[in-house]
Design a protein around this motif. Structure first.
Motif, PDB file in Angstrom:
ATOM      1  N   ARG A 153      -4.074  -8.387 -11.437  1.00 51.96           N
ATOM      2  CA  ARG A 153      -3.141  -7.904 -12.456  1.00 51.96           C
ATOM      3  C   ARG A 153      -3.550  -6.545 -13.007  1.00 51.96           C
ATOM      4  O   ARG A 153      -2.703  -5.807 -13.520  1.00 51.96           O
ATOM      5  CB  ARG A 153      -3.051  -8.915 -13.596  1.00 51.96           C
ATOM      6  CG  ARG A 153      -2.539 -10.279 -13.158  1.00 51.96           C
ATOM      7  CD  ARG A 153      -2.466 -11.252 -14.325  1.00 51.96           C
ATOM      8  NE  ARG A 153      -1.519 -10.790 -15.343  1.00 51.96           N
ATOM      9  CZ  ARG A 153      -1.290 -11.431 -16.483  1.00 51.96           C
ATOM     10  NH1 ARG A 153      -1.954 -12.550 -16.760  1.00 51.96           N
ATOM     11  NH2 ARG A 153      -0.407 -10.974 -17.346  1.00 51.96           N
ATOM     12  N   HIS A 154      -4.843  -6.230 -12.953  1.00 53.17           N
ATOM     13  CA  HIS A 154      -5.335  -5.001 -13.577  1.00 53.17           C
ATOM     14  C   HIS A 154      -6.291  -4.285 -12.626  1.00 53.17           C
ATOM     15  O   HIS A 154      -7.206  -4.894 -12.082  1.00 53.17           O
ATOM     16  CB  HIS A 154      -6.074  -5.310 -14.876  1.00 53.17           C
ATOM     17  CG  HIS A 154      -5.292  -6.164 -15.827  1.00 53.17           C
ATOM     18  ND1 HIS A 154      -4.342  -5.647 -16.690  1.00 53.17           N
ATOM     19  CD2 HIS A 154      -5.317  -7.506 -16.036  1.00 53.17           C
ATOM     20  CE1 HIS A 154      -3.813  -6.629 -17.390  1.00 53.17           C
ATOM     21  NE2 HIS A 154      -4.385  -7.773 -17.017  1.00 53.17           N
ATOM     22  N   GLY A 155      -6.079  -2.978 -12.457  1.00 51.75           N
ATOM     23  CA  GLY A 155      -6.971  -2.163 -11.653  1.00 51.75           C
ATOM     24  C   GLY A 155      -7.584  -1.050 -12.477  1.00 51.75           C
ATOM     25  O   GLY A 155      -6.948  -0.519 -13.395  1.00 51.75           O
ATOM     26  N   PHE A 156      -8.819  -0.691 -12.163  1.00 52.51           N
ATOM     27  CA  PHE A 156      -9.530   0.366 -12.872  1.00 52.51           C
ATOM     28  C   PHE A 156     -10.263   1.229 -11.853  1.00 52.51           C
ATOM     29  O   PHE A 156     -10.896   0.693 -10.941  1.00 52.51           O
ATOM     30  CB  PHE A 156     -10.557  -0.210 -13.860  1.00 52.51           C
ATOM     31  CG  PHE A 156      -9.974  -1.167 -14.861  1.00 52.51           C
ATOM     32  CD1 PHE A 156      -9.566  -0.725 -16.109  1.00 52.51           C
ATOM     33  CD2 PHE A 156      -9.824  -2.513 -14.550  1.00 52.51           C
ATOM     34  CE1 PHE A 156      -9.016  -1.602 -17.030  1.00 52.51           C
ATOM     35  CE2 PHE A 156      -9.279  -3.405 -15.468  1.00 52.51           C
ATOM     36  CZ  PHE A 156      -8.868  -2.949 -16.708  1.00 52.51           C
ATOM     37  N   THR A 157     -10.193   2.534 -12.010  1.00 54.31           N
ATOM     38  CA  THR A 157     -10.926   3.419 -11.113  1.00 54.31           C
ATOM     39  C   THR A 157     -12.014   4.161 -11.878  1.00 54.31           C
ATOM     40  O   THR A 157     -11.910   4.393 -13.082  1.00 54.31           O
ATOM     41  CB  THR A 157      -9.989   4.433 -10.435  1.00 54.31           C
ATOM     42  OG1 THR A 157      -9.203   5.103 -11.437  1.00 54.31           O
ATOM     43  CG2 THR A 157      -9.077   3.741  -9.435  1.00 54.31           C
ATOM     44  N   ALA A 170       0.820  -1.209   0.000  1.00 53.37           N
ATOM     45  CA  ALA A 170       0.000   0.000   0.000  1.00 53.37           C
ATOM     46  C   ALA A 170       0.856   1.263   0.000  1.00 53.37           C
ATOM     47  O   ALA A 170       0.488   2.279  -0.605  1.00 53.37           O
ATOM     48  CB  ALA A 170      -0.934   0.003   1.211  1.00 53.37           C
ATOM     49  N   ILE A 171       1.986   1.203   0.641  1.00 52.65           N
ATOM     50  CA  ILE A 171       2.844   2.382   0.761  1.00 52.65           C
ATOM     51  C   ILE A 171       3.769   2.555  -0.445  1.00 52.65           C
ATOM     52  O   ILE A 171       4.025   3.684  -0.884  1.00 52.65           O
ATOM     53  CB  ILE A 171       3.672   2.298   2.060  1.00 52.65           C
ATOM     54  CG1 ILE A 171       2.728   2.446   3.276  1.00 52.65           C
ATOM     55  CG2 ILE A 171       4.776   3.351   2.105  1.00 52.65           C
ATOM     56  CD1 ILE A 171       3.384   2.143   4.599  1.00 52.65           C
ATOM     57  N   HIS A 172       4.245   1.458  -1.029  1.00 54.34           N
ATOM     58  CA  HIS A 172       5.303   1.570  -2.020  1.00 54.34           C
ATOM     59  C   HIS A 172       4.960   1.134  -3.448  1.00 54.34           C
ATOM     60  O   HIS A 172       5.600   1.609  -4.391  1.00 54.34           O
ATOM     61  CB  HIS A 172       6.524   0.749  -1.560  1.00 54.34           C
ATOM     62  CG  HIS A 172       7.177   1.290  -0.328  1.00 54.34           C
ATOM     63  ND1 HIS A 172       7.846   2.491  -0.311  1.00 54.34           N
ATOM     64  CD2 HIS A 172       7.246   0.797   0.934  1.00 54.34           C
ATOM     65  CE1 HIS A 172       8.319   2.721   0.908  1.00 54.34           C
ATOM     66  NE2 HIS A 172       7.965   1.712   1.689  1.00 54.34           N
ATOM     67  N   CYS A 220      -1.627   0.135  -7.741  1.00 51.37           N
ATOM     68  CA  CYS A 220      -1.548  -0.192  -6.315  1.00 51.37           C
ATOM     69  C   CYS A 220      -2.771  -0.990  -5.872  1.00 51.37           C
ATOM     70  O   CYS A 220      -2.653  -1.973  -5.141  1.00 51.37           O
ATOM     71  CB  CYS A 220      -1.417   1.090  -5.491  1.00 51.37           C
ATOM     72  SG  CYS A 220      -1.099   0.802  -3.737  1.00 51.37           S
ATOM     73  N   LEU A 221      -3.949  -0.578  -6.315  1.00 48.12           N
ATOM     74  CA  LEU A 221      -5.178  -1.291  -5.967  1.00 48.12           C
ATOM     75  C   LEU A 221      -5.136  -2.735  -6.462  1.00 48.12           C
ATOM     76  O   LEU A 221      -5.533  -3.665  -5.751  1.00 48.12           O
ATOM     77  CB  LEU A 221      -6.390  -0.576  -6.566  1.00 48.12           C
ATOM     78  CG  LEU A 221      -6.768   0.771  -5.935  1.00 48.12           C
ATOM     79  CD1 LEU A 221      -7.821   1.472  -6.787  1.00 48.12           C
ATOM     80  CD2 LEU A 221      -7.270   0.580  -4.509  1.00 48.12           C
ATOM     81  N   ALA A 222      -4.654  -2.928  -7.680  1.00 46.34           N
ATOM     82  CA  ALA A 222      -4.566  -4.282  -8.231  1.00 46.34           C
ATOM     83  C   ALA A 222      -3.649  -5.145  -7.367  1.00 46.34           C
ATOM     84  O   ALA A 222      -3.982  -6.290  -7.042  1.00 46.34           O
ATOM     85  CB  ALA A 222      -4.062  -4.235  -9.670  1.00 46.34           C
ATOM     86  N   ALA A 223      -2.515  -4.594  -6.966  1.00 45.17           N
ATOM     87  CA  ALA A 223      -1.557  -5.360  -6.165  1.00 45.17           C
ATOM     88  C   ALA A 223      -2.136  -5.744  -4.809  1.00 45.17           C
ATOM     89  O   ALA A 223      -1.899  -6.848  -4.313  1.00 45.17           O
ATOM     90  CB  ALA A 223      -0.280  -4.555  -5.984  1.00 45.17           C
TER      91      ALA A 223
END
Length: 394
Positions: free
Chosen positions: A77-81, A17-19, A69-72
């Motif tokens: 593998r993939h994040g969408f906002t 979350a931080i890095h 970051c959200l995906a991790a």
């Protein structure tokens, strides 16, 4: 305590979350905090050629950091906002076409229920609502044209738990083409990771715990499948329900304390739930961390604890609920959840008022059902506030 026995936390959550995706070397300035890039357009070296960004709706450096970051955090593998949680849900409807069928949990957020019943129905997309605590009902409700399965676990506002692994297996036995979506807003990836149990898409109202400060409206989805991600990336750009760079910065900032906040929400809510369970005016407490919860053992198998949101029923009716909620001084009478401040609401006339009355009655969303979102105040102050409200109302 009742919280013991839950799934072990995934290692490295706070570090991610931080890095993750925000190394200072990504920026010429080597800024430790991700910069806010507000530009709506980006210079191209030649016509039709760009260096990664061309127009703010299609992509933004600040937004990309948050999405990665959200995906991790979800092991995806993939994040969408998106501009809101419902914006994310509406965009997911773009994966469907007229004549398709949605199978949804019966006890879901009122806005989701309204979107499926009114908006999707107008697009000739049919929705069936089923009790996902009964896998056999889910199995029977799947149709030949079912293309999307939508569930919350825990549900809103009755905190029912669905067996994610079993449900996913049942659905995939009907065909790999059916997309399984899990709304994980109540728990965040800190307490539950639906992708690990067979879900195709995890969806969030980032407005709630992920941002946690009640000052941003935003939604998100996380996906593993590359082909599905390509389709959703197209829809995100084509439908345009994207968030602002500043809001993306705000949520990215808030993720840095998510682990700490969820630990406190979890601890305080359980103490208050145990206190309420002994109160003479309380008839039922709906909290998955309590042994009295009908799916407590299941919860321990797929959750790493429960958040600060739970509901309870009291011995009175609408009059007592109104008096109780109006008498609260530390808890704030307001919709939403997941912020640092404690909130209380009456779903029957607030968050779930749009759910048809017969369905509310069937689900037990009565005028004596109160939903709490336990914040980060001192737990004893919250208990005293509830006690004085009971004294003023009954």
């Amino acid at each position: 305590m009742a919280e013991q026995g839950f799934l072990k936390q995934k290692p490295g959550f706070a570090t991610i979350a931080i890095h993750h995706a925000q190394e200072p070397e990504k920026w010429n300035s080597a800024a430790v905090v991700t910069p806010i890039v507000t530009s709506t357009t980006f210079k191209q070296p030649a016509p039709g050629e760009h260096t990664g960004f061309e127009y703010g709706r299609s992509g933004n450096p600040t937004r990309n950091v948050l999405e990665e970051c959200l995906a991790a955090l979800d092991g995806g593998r993939h994040g969408f906002t998106f501009s809101s949680g419902l914006g994310a849900t509406t965009t997911l409807l773009g994966l469907l076409k007229a004549g398709d069928h949605i199978l949804s949990g019966d006890d879901v957020y009122g806005g989701t229920n309204r979107l499926f019943r009114n908006v999707a129905a107008a697009m000739n997309i049919e929705t069936t609502f089923a009790d996902f605590t009964k896998p056999e009902e889910v199995d029977k409700a799947i149709k030949e044209n079912t293309k999307l399965v939508w569930l919350e676990t825990p549900t809103n506002p009755n905190l029912k738990i669905a067996d994610l692994a079993t449900i996913s297996k049942i659905i995939k036995n009907h065909g790999q083409h059916i997309i399984i979506v899990v709304d994980n807003t109540f728990l965040t990836p800190y307490l539950q990771r639906p992708l690990d149990f067979g879900a195709d898409i995890v969806v969030y109202s980032l407005t709630k715990y992920m941002n946690g400060h009640s000052d941003v409206i935003m939604g998100a989805t996380v996906i593993n499948d590359d082909e599905l991600a390509t389709r959703l990336r197209f829809l995100q750009n084509a439908m345009g329900a994207v968030p602002s760079p500043f809001d993306c910065y705000m949520v990215n900032r808030s993720l840095k304390t998510l682990a700490l906040r969820m630990e406190q929400h979890k601890k305080s809510a359980l103490v208050i739930a145990e206190w309420l369970e002994k109160h003479p005016k309380v008839t039922k407490v709906l909290h998955p961390g309590l042994k009295s919860h009908p799916q407590h053992e299941l919860a321990k198998k797929q959750m790493s604890g429960h958040s600060g949101v739970f509901s309870f029923k009291h011995s009175g009716g609408l009059q007592e609920s109104r008096k109780f909620l109006s008498s609260l001084k530390v808890f704030t009478l307001a919709e939403s959840l997941g912020g640092y401040e404690s909130l209380a609401e009456l779903p029957s006339v607030m968050t779930h008022a749009s759910v048809p009355e017969p369905q509310r009655v069937e689900l037990g969303i009565t005028d004596s059902l109160i939903r709490l979102s336990v914040g980060l105040e001192d737990t004893e102050d919250l208990i005293q506030d509830l006690e004085q409200a009971f004294s003023a109302s009954f």
